[in-house]
Enzyme design. Structure first.
Site, short mmCIF file in Angstrom:
data_model
loop_
_atom_site.label_atom_id
_atom_site.label_comp_id
_atom_site.label_asym_id
_atom_site.label_seq_id
_atom_site.Cartn_x
_atom_site.Cartn_y
_atom_site.Cartn_z
N HIS A 92 0.75 -1.37 0.06
CA HIS A 92 -0.02 0.17 0.09
C HIS A 92 0.69 1.27 0.05
O HIS A 92 1.99 1.07 0.25
CB HIS A 92 -1.04 0.08 1.20
CG HIS A 92 -0.30 0.14 2.64
ND1 HIS A 92 -0.06 -1.12 3.37
CD2 HIS A 92 -0.09 1.13 3.31
CE1 HIS A 92 0.57 -0.71 4.56
NE2 HIS A 92 0.51 0.88 4.40
N GLU A 147 -7.76 4.87 10.32
CA GLU A 147 -7.25 4.56 8.79
C GLU A 147 -8.48 3.83 8.09
O GLU A 147 -9.05 3.08 8.57
CB GLU A 147 -5.82 3.82 8.65
CG GLU A 147 -5.75 2.81 9.45
CD GLU A 147 -5.84 1.40 8.70
OE1 GLU A 147 -6.42 1.43 7.73
OE2 GLU A 147 -5.69 0.40 9.42
N GLN A 177 -3.89 3.51 1.36
CA GLN A 177 -4.34 3.60 2.98
C GLN A 177 -4.56 5.13 3.30
O GLN A 177 -3.34 5.81 3.19
CB GLN A 177 -3.13 2.93 3.66
CG GLN A 177 -3.39 3.08 5.19
CD GLN A 177 -2.35 2.53 5.97
OE1 GLN A 177 -1.15 2.79 5.87
NE2 GLN A 177 -2.54 1.25 6.78
N HIS A 205 3.84 7.32 3.39
CA HIS A 205 4.86 6.10 3.39
C HIS A 205 4.50 5.17 2.25
O HIS A 205 3.35 5.31 1.71
CB HIS A 205 4.90 5.58 4.92
CG HIS A 205 3.71 4.64 5.23
ND1 HIS A 205 2.74 5.15 5.82
CD2 HIS A 205 3.04 3.51 4.87
CE1 HIS A 205 1.80 4.57 6.07
NE2 HIS A 205 2.08 3.28 5.54
N GLU A 233 7.74 0.93 4.95
CA GLU A 233 6.98 -0.02 5.91
C GLU A 233 7.08 -1.49 5.29
O GLU A 233 6.96 -1.49 3.97
CB GLU A 233 5.61 0.36 6.15
CG GLU A 233 4.77 -0.45 7.00
CD GLU A 233 3.37 -0.31 7.11
OE1 GLU A 233 2.87 1.11 6.76
OE2 GLU A 233 2.47 -1.07 7.43
C1 MC0 Z 1 8.94 12.34 9.31
N1 MC0 Z 1 10.11 12.51 8.40
C2 MC0 Z 1 9.73 11.90 7.25
C3 MC0 Z 1 8.54 11.45 7.51
N2 MC0 Z 1 8.21 11.69 8.78
N3 MC0 Z 1 10.18 11.68 6.12
C4 MC0 Z 1 9.68 10.99 5.18
N4 MC0 Z 1 8.38 10.51 5.22
C5 MC0 Z 1 7.81 10.66 6.48
N5 MC0 Z 1 6.74 10.22 6.77
C6 MC0 Z 1 11.40 13.22 8.57
C7 MC0 Z 1 11.13 14.55 9.29
O1 MC0 Z 1 10.87 15.57 8.03
C8 MC0 Z 1 12.35 14.85 9.89
O2 MC0 Z 1 13.30 15.39 8.96
C9 MC0 Z 1 12.71 13.54 10.45
O3 MC0 Z 1 12.22 12.74 9.65
C10 MC0 Z 1 12.42 13.51 11.95
O4 MC0 Z 1 11.06 13.91 11.98
P1 MC0 Z 1 10.20 14.40 13.24
O5 MC0 Z 1 9.03 15.06 12.59
O6 MC0 Z 1 11.17 14.92 14.10
O7 MC0 Z 1 9.60 13.06 14.04
P2 MC0 Z 1 10.16 12.06 14.73
O8 MC0 Z 1 11.78 11.93 14.53
O9 MC0 Z 1 9.74 12.07 16.01
O10 MC0 Z 1 9.64 10.67 13.93
C11 MC0 Z 1 9.67 10.28 12.54
C12 MC0 Z 1 9.52 8.87 12.62
C13 MC0 Z 1 8.13 8.44 12.96
C14 MC0 Z 1 9.59 8.36 11.29
C15 MC0 Z 1 10.85 8.08 13.37
O11 MC0 Z 1 7.03 9.24 12.43
C16 MC0 Z 1 7.74 7.16 12.98
O12 MC0 Z 1 8.08 6.29 14.04
N6 MC0 Z 1 7.09 6.61 11.95
C17 MC0 Z 1 6.47 5.19 11.98
C18 MC0 Z 1 5.31 5.02 12.42
C19 MC0 Z 1 4.19 5.69 11.84
O13 MC0 Z 1 4.55 6.63 10.95
N7 MC0 Z 1 3.03 5.43 12.07
C20 MC0 Z 1 1.65 5.98 11.33
C21 MC0 Z 1 1.25 5.10 10.29
P3 MC0 Z 1 14.09 16.72 9.06
O14 MC0 Z 1 15.24 16.83 7.78
O15 MC0 Z 1 13.21 17.60 9.10
O16 MC0 Z 1 15.17 16.48 10.34
S1 MC0 Z 1 0.80 3.82 11.00
C22 MC0 Z 1 0.26 2.76 9.77
O17 MC0 Z 1 0.45 3.02 8.59
C23 MC0 Z 1 -0.42 1.15 9.99
C24 MC0 Z 1 -1.82 1.37 10.49
C25 MC0 Z 1 -0.28 0.36 8.87
O18 MC0 Z 1 0.05 0.75 7.62
O19 MC0 Z 1 -1.02 -0.70 8.99
#
Ligand code: MC0
Length: 138
Positions: free
Chosen positions: A7, A43, A59, A83, A133
């Protein structure tokens, strides 16, 4: 290792509005809706096609609170592609192989994902700016 694109995750402010847009524009339909408290999202999965080992989906993701991954993403970047998720046969094994290459694993162990899947995220900073992912279908 990768079976298909499972997705694409799209961050939005209003899930119902975005579902209506995708249904009327692309003729896709919702096959699953979930609230995932652990991930901080409400979602919906919209079916696109069937592939090896499972389907492929759009998604749509609305944050439950501003202080969640999708809430922070919306505040920083606005609506859009959040993502890309690839289907794998065995997410634990894929994490091991990918982790050994030096890519940072956000999840060291699989977590619960949409439609009973097991999922794990790879850090976007190590995947060319793309939050990535891995998805193992049930
Ligand atoms: C953040 N960054 C991204 C991003 N989110 N870059 C690309 N795509 C994304 N989606 C970048 C920011 O711009 C920043 O870069 C750096 O990563 C740190 O971001 P932050 O805003 O300070 O945030 P953090 O570090 O607290 O968290 C970022 C991180 C987090 C990716 C680790 O969002 C995470 O753990 N994501 C995984 C879980 C998730 O997204 N869950 C929701 C979907 P700069 O250059 O500005 O420093 S759940 C889902 O989808 C499930 C239900 C499913 O599929 O079944």
């Amino acid at each position: 290792m990768l079976l298909r694109i499972d997705h694409v995750g799209i961050a939005c402010e209003n899930l119902e509005e975005k579902i209506a847009f995708y249904e009327s524009t692309f003729g896709v339909t919702v096959v699953s809706r979930e609230v995932n408290e652990e991930q901080g999202v409400k979602e919906a999965m919209l079916h696109v096609a069937d592939g090896e080992g499972g389907g492929s989906y759009i998604q749509l993701l609305e944050p439950l609170h501003p202080d969640t991954p999708v809430g922070k993403f919306l505040a920083k970047r606005g609506e859009g592609l959040h993502h890309v998720a690839y289907g794998v046969t065995d997410v634990t094994q894929a994490l091991q192989v990918i982790g050994d290459t030096g890519v940072r694993l956000i999840d060291k162990q699989p977590r619960h994902g949409a439609m009973g899947s097991s999922i794990a995220f790879l850090h976007p900073k190590d995947v060319g700016g793309v939050l990535t992912e891995l998805v193992q279908s049930p």
